[in-house]
Design a protein around this motif. Structure first.
Motif: not given
Lengths: 357, 357
Positions: A72, A148, B181-189, B215
């Motif tokens: 991003x 999150x 964890x989640x893999x959406x790039x802009x949120x980093x866990x 994931x």
């Protein structure tokens, strides 16, 4: 007339999939108009194949295309102001388009959408809403991964956003809304979820029927029209369901190939299997919708074929036609007018620089 | 000889399902012995039907049976010291049994297990581990709902607990471990998940191979042998997968009944369908295992039939036979000896009165 701005460079296949999709939609939705952004040499030849589409489209060349693996922050640095993704979003801000569709990478699209459109006045955080196939039809599930964690007020925002979407996409006047929670008796759920439940029950909104808590298995049952949760568990639920569908498809293939009798059975039942495959394919319920921004942005699946991208465009069309944005704004105003104290429970807003946590 | 204590009154069907299950297991695991707790008038007649089982069983009458809808606090109030559930757990504490099995309600069983057995010395919180069928075989997923939220140290505890279980149940010498964890790039866990990842990588434990983040769709793929997450998202993942499996089974039934050709196909492929149904049935991977307590407690599905309850008993047998508890204790000691600072990051322990948050 509904005007949709299109990032023609997004997705794994780019204009070769995007443009034929637009041609399909132009036939099925005659009053649609497109504003298409992309690289001239890639998009023009595709558009030239569909003269009827060309009449309904404006095309603008952009030098930069955001890559599917751009982070991003990279996408913002290289693609802000000038990429096809940015330009498509900007058309919504400039009100030359009623909604925007891109198959580009989710993180970049969300970062740019937030930066360009900003969140709605009374909303802290945007959410990504998915349309989830269920045994009863379809439901809206949000947030499936924009951010999150969420406090009670943010969960209520999501409920209002999702309700607006269910009303404009499914045409349900007063959708049922459930908060995703765990059902194990001795643990009583997250405090935020419990507080949001209390607030939703007390607010007794005209636009929705608050059902109460739902569990993971209620999503597929279609127990409620709108399932509300924060982005971590929502993303894990979505990915787990996709994984389970693929897993069962794998079992099915193996089981059907194992014996001669099963293979004969497969031949007889082939069309039934094709129907099943379509229903199992969670990604056909294409198009994550970004809600809570000052404009509608639809994210199509990166690997979508033309039929899939067309579904995302039609979703954007339907939401614009049914005035999703105005509905949400009215519902938010109504909620905050009736519950003036609700803003007090809110945590301080985080600076929205597109580099969200 | 392995001794298993049994709460014969748990589950939707009670002794009518539990006792025949024990009879099956007694044949398949000749060195097993049972200590059975329940109401005399309900259990004795069932036991009398299986003379070979009776020789391998001791029976003790208990006045009280915990109900399936008792809240944990109610169950503790009415059932502590005297219910069949309590007595079965207590046998593990008294070391007259090597493990305990109950199909009673999860909340009550966990509350009593915590109260009676207490958590292991270096563990804050117990976890419920599920055995999850995957495309590659089976994986351990934990926590699927013992508590909500977990800090980095607690996630590492879960990794060690799950590794011990994978080693003793699947016989894998060095299981692979992933953090959900989640893999959406802009949120980093989540911060806790990221910190746990760093700590697991640095600790470089001999008992496990730390794979990294996974994931939701990696669970069904079987990407790793042990999937670690906190109880809220773990419970939602488990329930969502169960819901998706049931949903697809519903589609399949509908698709197969719709046309004559499909019905003929079904007849040819029936045995393949039966195989598929077994694989799809997540609850056949029966037996949530309570880990992190001073003893092994296996929770069988409340609606399980005899075959299902027998699977839970055999799981308890296998874990006891493979010295699960000793392995976990040794791994925990090793981790804390090498990482003496790890205790410092821990939040203060909460009083463990069985009245969890």
């Amino acid at each position: 007339m509904i005007r949709i701005s299109i990032d023609a460079m997004g997705g794994d296949h780019g204009p070769g999939v995007v443009v034929p999709a637009l041609a399909q939609v132009a036939v099925r939705r005659p009053d649609i108009r497109f504003i298409v952004y992309g690289r001239e040499e890639a998009v023009r030849p595709e558009l030239a194949k569909f003269p009827a589409l060309q009449e309904k489209s404006e095309f603008f060349h952009c030098d930069v295309a955001v890559k599917m693996d751009d982070k991003p922050s990279q996408a913002l640095r290289h693609g802000r102001w000038k990429s096809s993704m940015w330009k498509a979003i900007e058309a919504v801000k400039a009100e030359t388009a009623d909604a925007c569709v891109s198959a580009g990478n989710t993180g970049a699209l969300m970062a740019m959408s937030k930066f360009c459109l900003r969140t709605m006045a009374s909303i802290d955080r945007p959410a990504i809403a998915a349309i989830w196939p269920t045994l009863r039809g379809e439901s809206v599930v949000l947030d499936v991964g924009a951010t999150i964690g969420a406090d009670a007020q943010q969960l209520i925002d999501f409920a209002i956003l999702g309700t607006g979407m269910a009303r404009s996409v499914f045409g349900i006047e007063r959708p049922t809304v459930g908060l995703l929670n765990v059902g194990v008796e001795e643990i009583k759920g997250q405090e935020e979820v419990k507080e949001a439940g209390r607030m939703l029950r007390e607010a007794d909104m005209a636009s929705m029927t608050y059902h109460g808590f739902v569990e993971g298995d209620d999503i597929g049952k279609g127990t409620v029209d709108v399932v509300v949760t924060e982005g971590f568990s929502g993303n894990i639920a979505l990915k787990t369901a996709e994984g389970t569908a693929r897993q069962i498809a794998g079992y099915l293939r193996a089981a059907m190939g194992r014996t001669l009798m099963a293979r004969i059975g497969y031949l007889f039942a082939r069309s039934a299997f094709n129907t099943l495959r379509e229903k199992m394919d969670v990604s056909r319920a294409n198009g994550g919708v970004f809600l809570g921004l000052n404009g509608i942005v639809v994210k199509s699946h990166g690997g979508a074929d033309s039929e899939g991208f067309a579904a995302a465009v039609e979703l954007a069309y339907d939401m614009a036609r049914n005035r999703l944005f105005d509905r949400i704004e009215a519902d938010l105003d109504l909620f905050h007018a009736r519950n003036p104290q609700s803003q007090l429970t809110r945590k301080p807003a985080v600076a929205d620089d597109g580099e969200d946590r």
